[in-house]
Design a protein around this motif. Structure first.
Motif, PDB file in Angstrom:
ATOM      1  N   MET A 128      36.747  18.998 -12.572  1.00  0.00           N
ATOM      2  CA  MET A 128      36.448  18.507 -11.226  1.00  0.00           C
ATOM      3  C   MET A 128      37.578  18.853 -10.263  1.00  0.00           C
ATOM      4  SD  MET A 128      34.601  14.807 -10.792  1.00  0.00           S
ATOM      5  CE  MET A 128      36.042  14.012 -10.120  1.00  0.00           C
ATOM      6  N   LYS A 129      37.193  19.255  -9.068  1.00  0.00           N
ATOM      7  CA  LYS A 129      38.209  19.574  -8.059  1.00  0.00           C
ATOM      8  C   LYS A 129      38.906  18.311  -7.591  1.00  0.00           C
ATOM      9  CE  LYS A 129      36.406  23.619  -5.634  1.00  0.00           C
ATOM     10  NZ  LYS A 129      35.845  24.033  -4.343  1.00  0.00           N
ATOM     11  N   LYS A 130      40.146  18.476  -7.188  1.00  0.00           N
ATOM     12  CA  LYS A 130      40.853  17.344  -6.597  1.00  0.00           C
ATOM     13  C   LYS A 130      40.384  17.126  -5.160  1.00  0.00           C
ATOM     14  CE  LYS A 130      44.813  17.177  -9.512  1.00  0.00           C
ATOM     15  NZ  LYS A 130      46.240  17.016  -9.614  1.00  0.00           N
ATOM     16  N   ILE A 131      40.673  15.927  -4.657  1.00  0.00           N
ATOM     17  CA  ILE A 131      40.186  15.559  -3.323  1.00  0.00           C
ATOM     18  C   ILE A 131      41.323  15.586  -2.299  1.00  0.00           C
ATOM     19  CG2 ILE A 131      39.143  13.685  -1.955  1.00  0.00           C
ATOM     20  CD1 ILE A 131      37.785  12.760  -4.589  1.00  0.00           C
ATOM     21  N   ALA A 132      41.057  16.216  -1.160  1.00  0.00           N
ATOM     22  CA  ALA A 132      41.996  16.194  -0.030  1.00  0.00           C
ATOM     23  C   ALA A 132      41.319  15.492   1.131  1.00  0.00           C
ATOM     24  CB  ALA A 132      42.375  17.613   0.383  1.00  0.00           C
ATOM     25  N   LEU A 133      42.054  14.615   1.811  1.00  0.00           N
ATOM     26  CA  LEU A 133      41.480  13.903   2.955  1.00  0.00           C
ATOM     27  C   LEU A 133      42.479  13.877   4.101  1.00  0.00           C
ATOM     28  CD1 LEU A 133      39.543  10.618   3.225  1.00  0.00           C
ATOM     29  CD2 LEU A 133      41.858  10.682   4.196  1.00  0.00           C
ATOM     30  N   THR A 134      41.994  14.128   5.292  1.00  0.00           N
ATOM     31  CA  THR A 134      42.860  13.898   6.447  1.00  0.00           C
ATOM     32  C   THR A 134      42.067  13.477   7.668  1.00  0.00           C
ATOM     33  OG1 THR A 134      44.874  14.648   7.550  1.00  0.00           O
ATOM     34  CG2 THR A 134      43.062  16.220   7.480  1.00  0.00           C
ATOM     35  N   GLY A 135      42.762  12.808   8.585  1.00  0.00           N
ATOM     36  CA  GLY A 135      42.147  12.341   9.823  1.00  0.00           C
ATOM     37  C   GLY A 135      42.736  13.070  11.014  1.00  0.00           C
TER      38      GLY A 135
END
Ligand code: ADP
Ligand code: TRP
Length: 332
Positions: free
Chosen positions: A1-8
């Motif tokens: 599974m790919k890792k998750i990146a999050l930004t606002g």
């Protein structure tokens, strides 16, 4: 599974080329290797943008800007913070685990207090609770989606560390990994893009080149970039020239070498160097500008993209929120 990146992305002004090279391009590169969730942090902008037309315009422009710059909404979950009500319930839960002292230590709040003290006014003058509790809302944005990494500028690292602290406090209290503890990533190789006056390009300094400036405006702004008074025939040092720093962002390596040689040889005036910067800048920016205009001309299409993102994001948010409500004894 790919890792998750999050930004606002805070919609507090129109995008400039500092945002493009410092935030948008690196985040889009990261989205090639991660499952990305990128969102418009419209409630964070409300702390400072109180005019409704202005806020509404910035939200649309910034969303359209990311799409024009290449964000693919089929690959990246792209939504508005305000479309995810789970964020605000999570904020309330996080508040119960956030000491007031932690908020007192936030750089942005401390800077605002410091400025008031310097101006000899009430230390809390003009500071709303949205600004004071800003890191809690940001922690909710993050912790709701279990990201592994949060790509941010240097100034936001402290906020991500606060999200880590809050998550750890909750995990400790409920004796389990209820919330994933994320890591901040600061793109190491990202240069600070200089503005027209040589300081960091920033909307607060009024020295920006808007990312979607018309061709005419782009040329006019580039011609306004401050240079020294060296004459045409004098040899010039590319490494200390802000103009050359901007050129490097747009030019390929052959072009960079060729212009550096011309700087060193002398015989090239600043006007000519600016024309050359305009040429490469316009080459990269004109397709973006065209896409931006097309997206802005189709408001329903933009709304549909953001609605699709929200529909994908909300079920993910609900999983985290339900886990925490159960852990807390709010839901049985
Ligand atoms: P501004 O300084 O214009 O208010 P923001 O603080 O809204 O810009 O910045 C949004 C994002 O763009 C941040 O990730 C920030 O690091 C990046 N950024 C802004 N200005 C620059 C710049 N001059 N050079 C590099 N990155 C920048
Ligand atoms: N505070 C960030 C900024 O000013 C924007 C933001 C809001 C954010 N929520 C976030 C960034 C969550 C990363 C993760 O740029």
């Amino acid at each position: 599974m790919k890792k998750i990146a999050l930004t606002g992305i805070k919609p507090t002004g129109i995008l400039h080329i500092g945002n493009y090279f410092g935030a948008i391009k690196p985040a889009l590169r990261l989205a090639e290797d991660y499952d990305a969730r990128y969102f418009i942090a419209d409630y964070h902008a409300l702390n400072t943008v109180k005019d409704p037309q202005t806020l509404a315009a910035h939200i649309r422009e910034v969303a359209a800007g990311w799409l024009a710059a290449g964000l693919n909404p089929e690959k990246v979950i792209f939504y508005r913070q305000s479309s995810i009500p789970e964020t605000f319930e999570l904020t309330t839960i996080l508040m119960a685990f956030t000491s007031k002292g932690l908020m007192n230590r936030a750089h942005a709040y401390k800077a605002a207090v410091q400025e008031n003290i310097q101006n000899q006014v009430d230390p809390d003058g003009g500071i709303n609770m949205g600004l004071f509790t800003y890191p809690v809302l940001m922690a909710a944005d993050i912790l709701l989606f279990n990201p592994d990494v949060v790509p941010v500028g240097k100034d936001q690292v402290q906020h991500v560390e606060m999200a880590q602290d809050i998550a750890q406090g909750i995990n400790f209290n409920y004796k389990g990994e209820i919330l994933k503890v994320p890591q901040a990533v600061v793109q190491a190789d990202v240069a600070v893009v200089p503005g027209l006056d040589g300081r960091k390009m920033s909307k607060s300094y009024g020295n920006t080149i808007p990312l979607f400036a018309s061709e005419k405006q782009l040329r006019k702004l580039i011609m306004r970039i401050v240079t020294n008074s060296q004459a045409v025939e004098e040899p010039k040092d590319p490494e200390t020239s802000q103009l050359y720093l901007l050129y490097k962002l747009f030019a390929d390596s052959e072009e960079q070498d060729a212009l550096a040689t011309r700087y060193r040889e002398g015989g090239m005036g600043w006007g000519e160097a600016k024309e050359e910067l305009f040429r490469v800048a316009n080459r990269e920016l004109s397709p973006l500008r065209n896409r931006f205009e097309a997206i802005m001309a189709d408001p329903a299409g933009l709304d549909a993209i953001l609605a699709q993102g929200a529909a994908q994001a909300r079920p993910l948010a609900q999983i985290t929120l339900t886990r925490l409500r159960r852990a807390a004894g709010i839901e049985t």
